[in-house]
Design a protein around this motif. Structure first.
Motif, PDB file in Angstrom:
ATOM      1  N   GLN A 174       0.824  -1.207   0.000  1.00  0.00           N
ATOM      2  CA  GLN A 174       0.000   0.000   0.000  1.00  0.00           C
ATOM      3  C   GLN A 174       0.860   1.260   0.000  1.00  0.00           C
ATOM      4  N   MET A 175       2.016   1.166   0.640  1.00  0.00           N
ATOM      5  CA  MET A 175       2.934   2.309   0.653  1.00  0.00           C
ATOM      6  C   MET A 175       3.444   2.601  -0.756  1.00  0.00           C
ATOM      7  N   VAL A 176       3.762   1.534  -1.500  1.00  0.00           N
ATOM      8  CA  VAL A 176       4.211   1.718  -2.888  1.00  0.00           C
ATOM      9  C   VAL A 176       3.109   2.378  -3.698  1.00  0.00           C
ATOM     10  N   GLU A 177       1.866   1.926  -3.491  1.00  0.00           N
ATOM     11  CA  GLU A 177       0.742   2.490  -4.227  1.00  0.00           C
ATOM     12  C   GLU A 177       0.602   3.988  -3.953  1.00  0.00           C
ATOM     13  N   GLU A 178       0.729   4.376  -2.678  1.00  0.00           N
ATOM     14  CA  GLU A 178       0.518   5.781  -2.327  1.00  0.00           C
ATOM     15  C   GLU A 178       1.672   6.679  -2.777  1.00  0.00           C
ATOM     16  N   GLN A 179       2.879   6.147  -2.741  1.00  0.00           N
ATOM     17  CA  GLN A 179       4.037   7.009  -2.989  1.00  0.00           C
ATOM     18  C   GLN A 179       4.761   6.636  -4.277  1.00  0.00           C
ATOM     19  N   ALA A 180       4.007   6.115  -5.238  1.00  0.00           N
ATOM     20  CA  ALA A 180       4.634   5.572  -6.454  1.00  0.00           C
ATOM     21  C   ALA A 180       5.477   6.595  -7.206  1.00  0.00           C
ATOM     22  N   HIS A 181       5.132   7.872  -7.074  1.00  0.00           N
ATOM     23  CA  HIS A 181       5.826   8.871  -7.884  1.00  0.00           C
ATOM     24  C   HIS A 181       7.063   9.426  -7.189  1.00  0.00           C
ATOM     25  N   ILE A 182       7.371   8.949  -6.001  1.00  0.00           N
ATOM     26  CA  ILE A 182       8.502   9.496  -5.259  1.00  0.00           C
ATOM     27  C   ILE A 182       9.770   8.696  -5.574  1.00  0.00           C
ATOM     28  N   ALA A 183      10.859   9.412  -5.765  1.00  0.00           N
ATOM     29  CA  ALA A 183      12.135   8.745  -6.068  1.00  0.00           C
ATOM     30  C   ALA A 183      12.652   8.028  -4.827  1.00  0.00           C
ATOM     31  N   ASN A 184      13.520   7.052  -5.029  1.00  0.00           N
ATOM     32  CA  ASN A 184      14.154   6.323  -3.932  1.00  0.00           C
ATOM     33  C   ASN A 184      13.168   5.559  -3.052  1.00  0.00           C
ATOM     34  N   LEU A 185      12.137   5.047  -3.691  1.00  0.00           N
ATOM     35  CA  LEU A 185      11.080   4.392  -2.929  1.00  0.00           C
ATOM     36  C   LEU A 185      11.565   3.097  -2.282  1.00  0.00           C
ATOM     37  N   THR A 186      12.450   2.386  -2.965  1.00  0.00           N
ATOM     38  CA  THR A 186      12.933   1.106  -2.419  1.00  0.00           C
ATOM     39  C   THR A 186      13.566   1.320  -1.051  1.00  0.00           C
ATOM     40  N   ASP A 187      14.376   2.395  -0.928  1.00  0.00           N
ATOM     41  CA  ASP A 187      15.025   2.666   0.357  1.00  0.00           C
ATOM     42  C   ASP A 187      14.003   3.031   1.423  1.00  0.00           C
ATOM     43  N   ARG A 188      12.997   3.813   1.015  1.00  0.00           N
ATOM     44  CA  ARG A 188      11.948   4.194   1.965  1.00  0.00           C
ATOM     45  C   ARG A 188      11.217   2.968   2.478  1.00  0.00           C
ATOM     46  N   VAL A 189      10.861   2.063   1.546  1.00  0.00           N
ATOM     47  CA  VAL A 189      10.137   0.853   1.937  1.00  0.00           C
ATOM     48  C   VAL A 189      11.014   0.017   2.868  1.00  0.00           C
ATOM     49  N   LYS A 190      12.299  -0.080   2.508  1.00  0.00           N
ATOM     50  CA  LYS A 190      13.235  -0.863   3.310  1.00  0.00           C
ATOM     51  C   LYS A 190      13.297  -0.328   4.744  1.00  0.00           C
ATOM     52  N   SER A 191      13.409   0.983   4.877  1.00  0.00           N
ATOM     53  CA  SER A 191      13.520   1.542   6.231  1.00  0.00           C
ATOM     54  C   SER A 191      12.214   1.383   6.992  1.00  0.00           C
ATOM     55  N   MET A 192      11.074   1.446   6.261  1.00  0.00           N
ATOM     56  CA  MET A 192       9.791   1.234   6.927  1.00  0.00           C
ATOM     57  C   MET A 192       9.706  -0.195   7.466  1.00  0.00           C
ATOM     58  N   LEU A 193      10.127  -1.152   6.625  1.00  0.00           N
ATOM     59  CA  LEU A 193      10.047  -2.553   7.036  1.00  0.00           C
ATOM     60  C   LEU A 193      10.970  -2.838   8.209  1.00  0.00           C
ATOM     61  N   GLU A 194      12.156  -2.205   8.187  1.00  0.00           N
ATOM     62  CA  GLU A 194      13.112  -2.463   9.258  1.00  0.00           C
ATOM     63  C   GLU A 194      12.696  -1.806  10.568  1.00  0.00           C
ATOM     64  N   SER A 195      12.155  -0.585  10.454  1.00  0.00           N
ATOM     65  CA  SER A 195      11.791   0.134  11.681  1.00  0.00           C
ATOM     66  C   SER A 195      10.700  -0.585  12.463  1.00  0.00           C
ATOM     67  N   LYS A 196       9.776  -1.212  11.727  1.00  0.00           N
ATOM     68  CA  LYS A 196       8.690  -1.920  12.402  1.00  0.00           C
ATOM     69  C   LYS A 196       9.104  -3.337  12.792  1.00  0.00           C
ATOM     70  N   GLY A 197      10.347  -3.690  12.446  1.00  0.00           N
ATOM     71  CA  GLY A 197      10.804  -5.065  12.642  1.00  0.00           C
ATOM     72  C   GLY A 197      10.834  -5.482  14.095  1.00  0.00           C
ATOM     73  N   GLU A 198      11.197  -4.542  14.991  1.00  0.00           N
ATOM     74  CA  GLU A 198      11.365  -4.906  16.400  1.00  0.00           C
ATOM     75  C   GLU A 198      10.026  -5.070  17.137  1.00  0.00           C
TER      76      GLU A 198
END
Lengths: 226, 245
Positions: A202-226
């Motif tokens: 859903q994050m990809v869907e909302e922010q599809a036009h933003i550059a560097n999305l892979t890094d953003r998604v990665k940090s989102m996934l890691e931050s919620k990891g704990e």
């Protein structure tokens, strides 16, 4: 892609003029190349195209799609493929060549509401798109969560050479089946991974036009990891 | 010549109109794209005191099936005024006027929409006037065009719309309700700004050939202003909170 020029366009906007080749979502008007959709225009070498940010799925031959059974007649199923047209799945594709309309009951294989992974076998202007499920990775989906996003954002979800989807799969342990029609099936052993993967999509869907999305998604996934 | 008798001063000696505008000044226009969740595309427009919602479905299966065309898609449009959109309750059944406006809006959009890409389908446009204040067909057309773009339906160009008219023997831009009632002529124009083509032109009233020409020019200039607002509406929805390169 260094020599790619990108621009945000809306229908009717002139992207460029000159000896370029028009590709998807553009038309040629004399010398001018005009966008026909809201999206991002790309000039690459001598071709111009617009990546649309909205709109329904347009069936293309060999696309993998996630489809939902709408109904069946005695010879075929009709499937919703999130497009302007309904997908057509002949019974002989499932039962094989010795299919007989009296002997075989279509309901026994696929019922209304079932989800399947299918491939577009044929699609042209004169007929509804023909589907097939006779291949190894195709067929009925037994479990998983259906996530719907805009079909135009599927390339973004896959990422360059699959980087985005790999990132999500690795971080959550989920198995993600992406239909080109914007329907995605996520299945995961643990509930947490499922929720995280869905959220990432859903994050990809909302922010599809933003550059560097892979890094953003990665940090989102890691931050919620704990 | 023409018009209803009124005490209203339509144009004072300084060239200021009854609502305080100059002769070439449109009313305040605001457009928002993608306001409805269930429609494939939608837009909301405030054009002066007009408040109009437009929703687009499709391309989708045609029902009833006999309307489908195997060569191309078809366009259907419904313009409807809510019972509370005017001062005295309007009966909700489609009136002669609404049927006419539905038809002209459909025909004004048709040259822009590339329906030939979707044979056997229909694109449905629903326009709901929540509040009417003169020039609602232009506002409705502008909103419908944004809704179509929001639905991702391929279009050769956007369609902008604005009216011009003759009030107190002067050609003015964007006639409001009072000026429409008391003025001498009203001319709604639909215009494709990049292709520079007119897709809708109607005229209610009497104009000399020179006035007619001036009136069209004024309306087209108004359409170009509306186009910038349509463009902003789509840009705000699709390209905001991102970098523009």
């Amino acid at each position: 892609m260094e020599n790619t020029k990108r621009k945000y366009v809306i229908p009717g906007e002139v992207i460029t003029s000159g000896p370029y080749r028009p590709e998807q979502n553009v038309i040629l008007d004399g010398e001018r190349i005009i966008a026909t959709a809201v999206g991002i225009s790309e000039i690459y070498d001598d071709t111009v195209r617009v990546i649309s940010l909205t709109g329904k799925y347009i069936p293309k031959i060999n696309d993998l799609v996630v489809a939902k059974v709408l109904s069946h007649s005695s010879l075929s199923w009709e499937l919703d493929i999130n497009s302007s047209y309904v997908g057509f799945l002949p019974a002989s594709d499932v039962f094989g060549r010795d299919f007989s309309a009296h002997a075989d009951e279509l309901n026994s294989k696929l019922k209304k509401g079932d989800l399947v992974v299918a491939r577009i076998a044929n699609s042209d202007r004169s007929r509804d798109p023909l589907l097939t499920i006779s291949d190894r990775e195709l067929g009925k989906i037994e479990s998983g969560e259906l996530v719907k996003i805009s079909p135009s954002k599927i390339p973004r979800l896959i990422g360059k050479r699959g980087t985005m989807i790999q990132t999500i799969e690795m971080a959550t342990g989920a198995v993600i089946t992406i239909g080109q029609n914007g329907w995605i099936v996520v299945s995961c052993e643990n509930n947490d991974g499922l929720l995280k993967a869905t959220k990432a999509i859903q994050m990809v869907e909302e922010q599809a036009h933003i550059a560097n999305l892979t890094d953003r998604v990665k940090s989102m996934l890691e931050s919620k990891g704990e | 010549m023409g018009g209803r008798d009124t005490d209203l001063i339509l144009l004072d000696e300084n060239g200021i109109r009854c609502d305080g505008r100059k002769i070439d000044e449109p009313r305040k226009i605001m457009i928002k794209a993608g306001v409805l969740k269930n429609a494939n595309g939608s837009a909301y427009i405030e054009f002066g005191d007009n408040k109009i919602l437009a929703g687009v479905f499709g391309p989708r299966d045609v029902h009833p099936k006999h309307l489908a065309n195997t060569d191309t898609g078809i366009l259907r449009c419904r313009y409807h005024m809510s019972p509370f959109s005017v001062e005295e309750r309007k009966r909700p059944a489609p009136s002669r006027r609404e049927i006419e406006i539905s038809k002209v809006i459909k025909e004004a959009l048709k040259p822009a929409v590339m329906l030939e890409q979707f044979p056997r389908t229909v694109v449905d446009i629903f326009i709901e006037v929540l509040q009417a204040d003169g020039g609602s067909r232009c506002a409705a057309l502008a909103a419908a065009s944004v809704a179509l773009a929001d639905a991702g339906i391929p279009m050769r160009d956007m369609v902008s719309a604005c009216a011009a008219g003759k009030v107190a023997d002067t050609i003015v831009l964007d006639v409001n309700n009072e000026e429409d009632q008391a003025g001498q002529a009203d001319m709604p124009v639909g215009y494709m700004p990049n292709m520079e083509k007119i897709t809708l032109i109607q005229l209610d009233g009497v104009l000399t050939p020179e006035e007619y020409k001036k009136c069209v020019e004024t309306a087209v200039a108004g359409c170009k202003l509306v186009y910038e607002i349509q463009k902003k509406a789509l840009t705000d929805k699709y390209f905001s909170n991102g970098e523009n390169n």
